[in-house]
Design an enzyme around this catalytic site. Structure first.
Site, short mmCIF file in Angstrom:
data_model
loop_
_atom_site.label_atom_id
_atom_site.label_comp_id
_atom_site.label_asym_id
_atom_site.label_seq_id
_atom_site.Cartn_x
_atom_site.Cartn_y
_atom_site.Cartn_z
N ARG A 15 0.84 -1.19 0.00
CA ARG A 15 0.00 0.00 0.00
C ARG A 15 0.88 1.25 0.00
O ARG A 15 2.07 1.20 0.28
CB ARG A 15 -0.91 0.02 1.25
CG ARG A 15 -2.03 -1.00 1.23
CD ARG A 15 -2.77 -1.04 2.56
NE ARG A 15 -1.95 -1.60 3.62
CZ ARG A 15 -2.34 -1.71 4.89
NH1 ARG A 15 -3.55 -1.28 5.25
NH2 ARG A 15 -1.55 -2.23 5.79
N LYS A 74 1.85 2.36 7.29
CA LYS A 74 2.22 1.63 8.51
C LYS A 74 3.21 2.42 9.36
O LYS A 74 3.83 3.37 8.91
CB LYS A 74 2.82 0.26 8.14
CG LYS A 74 1.82 -0.67 7.48
CD LYS A 74 0.58 -0.91 8.34
CE LYS A 74 0.88 -1.68 9.61
NZ LYS A 74 -0.34 -1.89 10.44
N TYR A 93 -0.88 4.83 10.47
CA TYR A 93 -1.25 3.89 11.52
C TYR A 93 -0.05 3.74 12.45
O TYR A 93 1.09 3.61 12.00
CB TYR A 93 -1.60 2.51 10.94
CG TYR A 93 -2.93 2.46 10.24
CD1 TYR A 93 -4.12 2.64 10.94
CD2 TYR A 93 -3.01 2.20 8.87
CE1 TYR A 93 -5.35 2.59 10.30
CE2 TYR A 93 -4.24 2.15 8.22
CZ TYR A 93 -5.40 2.34 8.94
OH TYR A 93 -6.61 2.28 8.30
N HIS A 95 -0.54 2.20 16.22
CA HIS A 95 -0.78 1.07 17.14
C HIS A 95 0.27 1.05 18.26
O HIS A 95 0.93 0.05 18.52
CB HIS A 95 -0.78 -0.26 16.39
CG HIS A 95 -1.84 -0.34 15.33
ND1 HIS A 95 -3.18 -0.44 15.63
CD2 HIS A 95 -1.76 -0.34 13.97
CE1 HIS A 95 -3.89 -0.49 14.51
NE2 HIS A 95 -3.05 -0.42 13.50
N GLU A 117 -5.70 5.15 13.52
CA GLU A 117 -6.63 4.27 14.23
C GLU A 117 -7.30 4.94 15.43
O GLU A 117 -8.26 4.39 15.97
CB GLU A 117 -5.94 2.98 14.67
CG GLU A 117 -4.95 3.11 15.82
CD GLU A 117 -3.55 3.50 15.37
OE1 GLU A 117 -2.65 3.51 16.23
OE2 GLU A 117 -3.36 3.81 14.18
N SER A 136 -10.48 -2.28 8.37
CA SER A 136 -11.13 -3.33 9.14
C SER A 136 -12.08 -4.15 8.27
O SER A 136 -12.19 -5.37 8.42
CB SER A 136 -11.91 -2.73 10.32
OG SER A 136 -11.03 -2.11 11.24
N VAL A 181 -14.73 -5.73 11.90
CA VAL A 181 -13.97 -6.90 11.45
C VAL A 181 -14.82 -8.15 11.55
O VAL A 181 -14.93 -8.94 10.61
CB VAL A 181 -12.67 -7.06 12.25
CG1 VAL A 181 -12.01 -8.41 11.94
CG2 VAL A 181 -11.70 -5.93 11.92
N ASP A 200 -19.71 -11.72 21.48
CA ASP A 200 -19.45 -10.32 21.80
C ASP A 200 -20.04 -10.02 23.17
O ASP A 200 -21.00 -10.69 23.60
CB ASP A 200 -20.06 -9.40 20.73
CG ASP A 200 -19.42 -8.01 20.73
OD1 ASP A 200 -18.72 -7.69 19.76
OD2 ASP A 200 -19.62 -7.25 21.70
N ALA A 270 -6.53 -8.91 15.51
CA ALA A 270 -6.15 -7.99 16.58
C ALA A 270 -4.66 -7.98 16.87
O ALA A 270 -4.21 -7.32 17.79
CB ALA A 270 -6.92 -8.34 17.87
N ASP A 272 -2.19 -6.51 15.55
CA ASP A 272 -1.49 -5.23 15.56
C ASP A 272 -1.70 -4.46 16.85
O ASP A 272 -1.02 -3.47 17.12
CB ASP A 272 -1.86 -4.38 14.35
CG ASP A 272 -3.36 -4.19 14.18
OD1 ASP A 272 -4.10 -4.54 15.11
OD2 ASP A 272 -3.78 -3.70 13.11
N VAL A 300 -0.51 -11.98 10.74
CA VAL A 300 0.03 -10.90 9.91
C VAL A 300 -0.65 -9.59 10.29
O VAL A 300 -1.87 -9.47 10.19
CB VAL A 300 -0.17 -11.20 8.41
CG1 VAL A 300 0.32 -10.03 7.56
CG2 VAL A 300 0.55 -12.49 8.02
N MET A 303 -2.65 -7.18 7.09
CA MET A 303 -3.38 -8.03 6.16
C MET A 303 -3.83 -7.30 4.89
O MET A 303 -3.70 -7.84 3.78
CB MET A 303 -4.58 -8.67 6.87
CG MET A 303 -4.20 -9.70 7.90
SD MET A 303 -5.63 -10.29 8.85
CE MET A 303 -6.60 -11.06 7.56
#
Length: 365
Positions: A15, A74, A93, A95, A117, A136, A181, A200, A270, A272, A300, A303
């Site tokens: 990307r 990233k 991003y 994280h 995020e 997501s 997701v 959930d 999840a 990351d 990964v 993704m």
């Protein structure tokens, strides 16, 4: 403003932070965009496209990084730490809750770091994460696509066809989390004909999911008892847990993984944010799976990088309005936009995002 667009260096991350269309819009507004050569090639955007959009192509990463605003996909990797500059605006991003080293580097170098995020929009009925949502959606759909692949016997899996066939029962997919997701994972799994269960803790969300899927999906409140009941029969387990800005909670212990059938597959979206499966660690597109307790684990963290043509455009549709505000107003854009303000993670050598502060309280002082 001078805007840098470096080439991503994460394993098989194809990307790119800005599409040629986004670059053209920025140039038309009077900004200069410096694109590292071949930054967009993996997403289907050659240098010529950026030149036609008005960008300047630079041959080295430091020439792209040496700008007031740097736009990426990233988080900076250790090889890029030396390119961070004091007073620089970084929009990507991050994280940080899962990466103390990067957090410390951003603080030490006095970068103003805004994380995709954690950009947050408050709606009448919910909190929206507009820059996380498109990825997501893609990651949720890919989780089933990849899970189905690694269930194939040649890939080390059980040899289960998720959709089954007449006379043979379908595979069973268990999804932890009913957010974006989880919903998209369920959508693809149902479409393939799998037997799907979503767990959930938000009862209202479960009720909403019932309106989407009806009786095609089993909806359970996420509890230890229910996990113990459904995991031993799962062919594919998808981790889809999100706590914005924080590390994902561990929901599945090693003991529970041991109860899963040999050759079953875990895909933890999840990862990351640290992952929600005790036995899972980060992998890469080059080496995506490993076996633990007889179960294949896929971890990964990027993704959507597997589908860069789609993912880059989807991401840009959401990020560009915020990029334009930062380009036009710099840090003052945060005063004008509450959503962007909530995306700020590191500022003036301090960790400022409340959720990440809870993870690293010693860095918040």
């Amino acid at each position: 403003m001078e805007i840098g667009l470096p080439k991503e260096i994460k394993d098989q991350e194809f990307r790119v932070g800005l599409s040629p269309a986004s670059v053209q819009s920025l140039c038309q507004q009077g900004h200069q965009v410096f694109v590292e050569t071949h930054a967009g090639i993996g997403a289907g955007f050659p240098d010529e496209d950026y030149l036609q959009a008005g960008a300047k192509i630079v041959t080295t990463s430091d020439q792209a990084w040496n700008r007031e605003l740097v736009v990426k996909v990233k988080e900076p990797l250790p090889a890029e730490y030396g390119l961070l500059q004091s007073g620089q605006l970084l929009f990507t991003y991050l994280h940080l809750a899962a990466d103390r080293t990067l957090t410390e580097q951003l603080i030490q170098t006095n970068v103003s770091a805004i994380a995709y995020e954690t950009v947050e929009v408050t709606l009448p009925d919910r909190i929206s994460l507009p820059l996380l949502t498109p990825m997501s959606v893609i990651a949720g759909r890919l989780s089933i696509q990849f899970g189905a692949r690694f269930l194939e016997r040649q890939q080390g899996g059980r040899g289960v066809l998720l959709g089954g066939i007449p006379g043979v029962k379908p595979g069973k997919v268990v999804i932890l989390g009913g957010g974006v997701v989880g919903t998209e994972a369920a959508r693809i799994a149902v479409g393939m004909g799998a037997q799907v269960t979503i767990l959930d803790i938000n009862v209202e969300r479960l009720s909403y999911l019932e309106t989407l899927f009806g009786s095609r999906v089993e909806l359970l409140y996420s509890s230890s008892r229910h996990l113990e009941q459904v995991l031993p029969t799962a062919d594919l387990l998808v981790g889809a847990v999100l706590v914005p800005g924080k590390r994902a909670p561990i929901l599945v212990s090693r003991a529970l993984v041991q109860k899963m059938a040999a050759g079953s597959v875990i895909v933890d979206v999840a990862v990351d944010q640290g992952g929600c499966i005790e036995t899972l660690h980060t992998t890469s597109h080059t080496d995506p799976v490993y076996e633990a307790e007889g179960v294949l684990h896929y971890g990964v963290p990027n993704m959507p990088g597997a589908v860069p043509w789609t993912a880059t455009q989807a991401l840009n549709h959401s990020t560009f309005p915020f990029v334009a505000k930062l380009a036009n107003h710099g840090l003052k854009a945060l005063e004008k936009d509450a959503a962007l303000q909530k995306g700020l993670n590191v500022y003036q050598q301090r960790l400022v995002h409340p959720a990440v502060q809870q993870v690293f309280p010693d860095l918040a002082a």
